[in-house]
Design a protein around this motif. Structure first.
Motif, PDB file in Angstrom:
ATOM      1  N   ASP A  55       0.846  -1.188   0.000  1.00 25.17           N
ATOM      2  CA  ASP A  55       0.000   0.000   0.000  1.00 25.17           C
ATOM      3  C   ASP A  55       0.884   1.242   0.000  1.00 25.17           C
ATOM      4  O   ASP A  55       1.664   1.468   0.943  1.00 25.17           O
ATOM      5  CB  ASP A  55      -0.912  -0.013   1.229  1.00 25.17           C
ATOM      6  N   LYS A  56       0.770   2.077  -1.031  1.00 21.02           N
ATOM      7  CA  LYS A  56       1.622   3.258  -1.128  1.00 21.02           C
ATOM      8  C   LYS A  56       1.311   4.282  -0.044  1.00 21.02           C
ATOM      9  O   LYS A  56       2.195   5.060   0.360  1.00 21.02           O
ATOM     10  CB  LYS A  56       1.497   3.900  -2.508  1.00 21.02           C
ATOM     11  N   ASN A  57       0.063   4.299   0.452  1.00 23.96           N
ATOM     12  CA  ASN A  57      -0.268   5.221   1.532  1.00 23.96           C
ATOM     13  C   ASN A  57       0.477   4.864   2.815  1.00 23.96           C
ATOM     14  O   ASN A  57       0.943   5.742   3.546  1.00 23.96           O
ATOM     15  CB  ASN A  57      -1.782   5.204   1.790  1.00 23.96           C
ATOM     16  N   ILE A  58       0.605   3.569   3.087  1.00 23.86           N
ATOM     17  CA  ILE A  58       1.342   3.130   4.272  1.00 23.86           C
ATOM     18  C   ILE A  58       2.823   3.451   4.111  1.00 23.86           C
ATOM     19  O   ILE A  58       3.492   3.885   5.064  1.00 23.86           O
ATOM     20  CB  ILE A  58       1.116   1.626   4.514  1.00 23.86           C
ATOM     21  N   ARG A  59       3.360   3.254   2.925  1.00 21.66           N
ATOM     22  CA  ARG A  59       4.773   3.596   2.687  1.00 21.66           C
ATOM     23  C   ARG A  59       5.008   5.095   2.886  1.00 21.66           C
ATOM     24  O   ARG A  59       6.011   5.502   3.471  1.00 21.66           O
ATOM     25  CB  ARG A  59       5.195   3.181   1.272  1.00 21.66           C
ATOM     26  N   LEU A  63       7.529   6.840   5.668  1.00 23.06           N
ATOM     27  CA  LEU A  63       8.605   7.782   5.325  1.00 23.06           C
ATOM     28  C   LEU A  63       8.421   9.107   6.044  1.00 23.06           C
ATOM     29  O   LEU A  63       9.384   9.703   6.549  1.00 23.06           O
ATOM     30  CB  LEU A  63       8.644   7.996   3.812  1.00 23.06           C
ATOM     31  N   ASN A  64       7.193   9.588   6.091  1.00 25.98           N
ATOM     32  CA  ASN A  64       6.918  10.861   6.734  1.00 25.98           C
ATOM     33  C   ASN A  64       7.231  10.802   8.225  1.00 25.98           C
ATOM     34  O   ASN A  64       7.804  11.736   8.803  1.00 25.98           O
ATOM     35  CB  ASN A  64       5.453  11.242   6.513  1.00 25.98           C
ATOM     36  N   SER A  82      18.972   1.024   3.023  1.00 26.84           N
ATOM     37  CA  SER A  82      18.811   0.428   1.692  1.00 26.84           C
ATOM     38  C   SER A  82      17.353   0.429   1.251  1.00 26.84           C
ATOM     39  O   SER A  82      17.038   0.686   0.082  1.00 26.84           O
ATOM     40  CB  SER A  82      19.362  -0.999   1.679  1.00 26.84           C
ATOM     41  N   THR A  83      16.435   0.173   2.194  1.00 29.17           N
ATOM     42  CA  THR A  83      15.007   0.213   1.853  1.00 29.17           C
ATOM     43  C   THR A  83      14.563   1.626   1.497  1.00 29.17           C
ATOM     44  O   THR A  83      13.772   1.836   0.566  1.00 29.17           O
ATOM     45  CB  THR A  83      14.170  -0.314   3.029  1.00 29.17           C
ATOM     46  N   ILE A  84      15.080   2.593   2.227  1.00 22.52           N
ATOM     47  CA  ILE A  84      14.739   3.993   1.956  1.00 22.52           C
ATOM     48  C   ILE A  84      15.254   4.406   0.582  1.00 22.52           C
ATOM     49  O   ILE A  84      14.564   5.094  -0.182  1.00 22.52           O
ATOM     50  CB  ILE A  84      15.307   4.895   3.067  1.00 22.52           C
ATOM     51  N   ARG A  96       8.703   9.470  -3.556  1.00 21.39           N
ATOM     52  CA  ARG A  96      10.074   9.808  -3.970  1.00 21.39           C
ATOM     53  C   ARG A  96      10.566  11.076  -3.262  1.00 21.39           C
ATOM     54  O   ARG A  96      11.734  11.156  -2.862  1.00 21.39           O
ATOM     55  CB  ARG A  96      10.136  10.004  -5.486  1.00 21.39           C
ATOM     56  N   LYS A  97       9.686  12.034  -3.112  1.00 22.38           N
ATOM     57  CA  LYS A  97      10.080  13.279  -2.460  1.00 22.38           C
ATOM     58  C   LYS A  97      10.451  13.042  -1.002  1.00 22.38           C
ATOM     59  O   LYS A  97      11.491  13.514  -0.528  1.00 22.38           O
ATOM     60  CB  LYS A  97       8.944  14.300  -2.548  1.00 22.38           C
ATOM     61  N   ARG A  98       9.603  12.304  -0.286  1.00 21.42           N
ATOM     62  CA  ARG A  98       9.903  12.022   1.128  1.00 21.42           C
ATOM     63  C   ARG A  98      11.153  11.145   1.259  1.00 21.42           C
ATOM     64  O   ARG A  98      11.955  11.327   2.176  1.00 21.42           O
ATOM     65  CB  ARG A  98       8.705  11.343   1.787  1.00 21.42           C
ATOM     66  N   ALA A  99      11.318  10.190   0.359  1.00 23.17           N
ATOM     67  CA  ALA A  99      12.510   9.337   0.410  1.00 23.17           C
ATOM     68  C   ALA A  99      13.773  10.153   0.167  1.00 23.17           C
ATOM     69  O   ALA A  99      14.812   9.911   0.796  1.00 23.17           O
ATOM     70  CB  ALA A  99      12.391   8.211  -0.623  1.00 23.17           C
TER      71      ALA A  99
END
Length: 567
Positions: A55-59, A63-64, A82-84, A96-99
């Motif tokens: 789920d991209k919302n959970i990712r 990150l946030n 590495s995951t980040i 991508r921005k938060r990462a």
């Protein structure tokens, strides 16, 4: 609390979204309390598992949250580096921005080489909206953690190649300053820049500007570059360099600014190269250019080959190493695109009487014990202060009138000289005035100052405000130099500093240096306070700013002023 949170974190089922919600709130609780180290590591590991969720919302939430808590336990977050970094390749632009922001927060002296390799790869492939911010952040990280000068220069060169025309001016100035101070690497970096310039110069204007500047300054070193510096590149000949300059100056894709750089650089090469005739022909061809700036340079530089040829070697000698001005000390390393010109509507000093009263209420000044004074930026020379005990001193220093102080109707040139910047000083100062300024106004026997301690007025949420106190002996005026420093990794915008003092004092706030504070940057502002009764100074301050799209507001009472500063 530690035991309860540990049980919830380890026993909550994550197969359904409600379980993830409980875990998320548990992580926030762990980070907000004084939890044990092991519990914080468990919380970070939960966020790490969130990064692997489909789920991209959970990712994004993970990150946030990691970005907000990375300073609490950096080593625990480093385990998920590495995951980040993999999230930099996510198709979702928000992820991508938060990462990217989190990746820069993880950079340190131990992983600088690995992180820069990944971030440069991201910069090269990223969308246009990321390139400006990413390139400036890479420059800041490289400046802070670079293992050596050559690696630092190579990294800046790769940034300009990867970011192309999206490179900000702060990257250009940082690169020029680094080349100037890296004496042992000037031959190497000039050769690298010439090679990059020869390959492609149309879509990378910032790279072209840096390259022609370096070649103009160190053209003689370029011709003598040894093969030890780079086994894959031989040093060019004079004719090859001049041919590249011809292509630059006659290419319609290059901007007028880039051609100005090139003309100045080519003129300097006339003192480094022996083939000056070809250089003179190229420069003279711009005497009839349709662009006024290029035509002016063509005419002026051509004079250095004729009537004033004897002055050319001295005028075009190599620049000395530039003074080291790091990006954290200037506005240049900020998001220049975020800086908006102040108007009467958006200026922080544009506050009505009702707003001043509201501020007094917020600062607890409803009892009438505090007085606030917000002064708008001056657009005209300030008239001198009269009918005050320290009138002569204020007239001499050209200070602005204090609130409610009566003034005369005539202006004062000395106020203009002192209040304005140095660019306004030269046109109106003759030799007599110069002698007066040097001999009388700045005579240390006439006006002497003493050191007074600094005060940390505020230090929360990555924002630190320091007061530097400065008082002229035998007077009742105190100048406070306010420095607000942003220790976060995000830019603070719409920054507003306000202050209130007891009614027995008079306060004047001069315009701030800006309203945007970049990461590791600062904003300055000057307060002038008059204490007729020489009472103990107290102050209430209010701060407001926007960071990462979130408005922040806080207030603080400062009661740590020295009691003997008025003695």
């Amino acid at each position: 609390m530690n035991d309860i949170l540990a049980q919830v974190a380890t026993n909550t089922e994550t197969s359904k979204n409600v379980g993830n919600t409980i875990l998320y709130e548990t992580v926030l609780s762990i980070m907000d309390i004084k939890s044990e180290t092991g519990l914080r590591v468990l919380a970070v590991n939960i966020l790490g598992r969130f990064l692997l969720n489909n789920d991209k919302n959970i990712r994004y939430v993970a990150l946030n949250t990691l970005l907000r808590t990375v300073h609490v336990d950096t080593s625990a977050v480093q385990r998920h580096r590495s995951t980040i970094l993999e999230c930099l390749k996510d198709p979702d632009v928000s992820i991508r921005k938060r990462a990217m922001e989190l990746s820069f927060a993880l950079v340190n002296s131990q992983n600088i080489r690995t992180m820069m390799k990944e971030l440069l790869s991201f910069l090269e492939k990223s969308d246009a909206e990321f390139k400006a911010h990413c390139s400036s952040s890479i420059v800041l990280a490289a400046e802070r953690y670079s293992p050596n000068k050559r690696w630092h220069l190579d990294t800046l060169l790769k940034v300009m190649v990867a970011a192309g025309n999206y490179v900000r001016d702060d990257v250009i100035s940082s690169t020029l300053q680094l080349i100037s101070e890296s004496t042992n690497q000037q031959s190497y970096v000039t050769l690298q820049l010439f090679r990059a310039l020869s390959e492609d110069h149309q879509n990378r204007q910032p790279l072209t500007q840096v390259a022609v500047w370096a070649i103009g300054e160190y053209g003689d070193l370029l011709l003598q570059a040894s093969s030890d510096d780079d086994n894959n590149t031989r040093p060019p000949t004079e004719d090859e360099v001049i041919e590249v300059y011809q292509k630059l100056l006659w290419s319609p894709q290059n901007t007028v600014t880039t051609k100005q750089y090139a003309l100045m650089s080519l003129t300097k090469l006339s003192t480094r190269f022996t083939n000056t005739n070809k250089i003179q022909q190229i420069i003279s061809s711009f005497c009839s250019s349709l662009h006024v700036e290029l035509q002016q340079r063509g005419v002026e530089f051509s004079q250095l080959f004729g009537k004033y040829s004897h002055l050319r070697p001295a005028l075009l000698e190599r620049m000395p190493p530039m003074e080291v001005v790091r990006q954290s000390d200037t506005q240049l390393n900020g998001d220049i695109s975020d800086v908006e010109p102040k108007t009467a509507e958006n200026s922080p000093q544009h506050i009505t009487n009702s707003e001043s009263n509201a501020l007094l209420d917020l600062l607890g000044g409803t009892d009438g014990s505090y007085d606030i004074d917000i002064i708008k930026p001056n657009t005209h020379p300030t008239p001198p202060i009269t009918n005050t005990n320290n009138q002569d001193l204020l007239d001499l220093l050209g200070l602005d009138p204090l609130p409610n102080a009566p003034t005369t109707e005539t202006g004062n040139n000395m106020g203009l000289l002192i209040e304005n910047n140095n660019s306004n000083l030269l046109p109106i100062m003759n030799n007599q005035n110069s002698n007066f300024l040097q001999g009388d106004l700045f005579n240390t026997n006439t006006v002497s100052e003493r050191d007074v301690p600094t005060i940390i007025a505020y230090n929360r949420e990555g924002l630190k405000i320091v007061f530097s106190l400065d008082i002229v002996p035998d007077s009742n005026m105190l100048t406070i130099n306010v420095t607000a420093t942003n220790h976060t990794l995000l830019t603070m915008t719409e920054f507003l500093f306000q202050a209130a003092v007891p009614k027995t004092f008079q306060i004047q706030m001069l315009p701030p240096s800006g309203t945007v504070i970049p990461p590791n940057g600062h904003m300055t502002q000057v307060l002038k306070i008059v204490n007729p009764s020489k009472n103990v100074l107290r102050m209430r301050i209010r701060l407001s700013y926007v960071i990462d799209g979130n408005p922040m507001q806080d207030q603080e009472e400062v009661n740590s002023f020295p009691t003997d500063i008025w003695d």
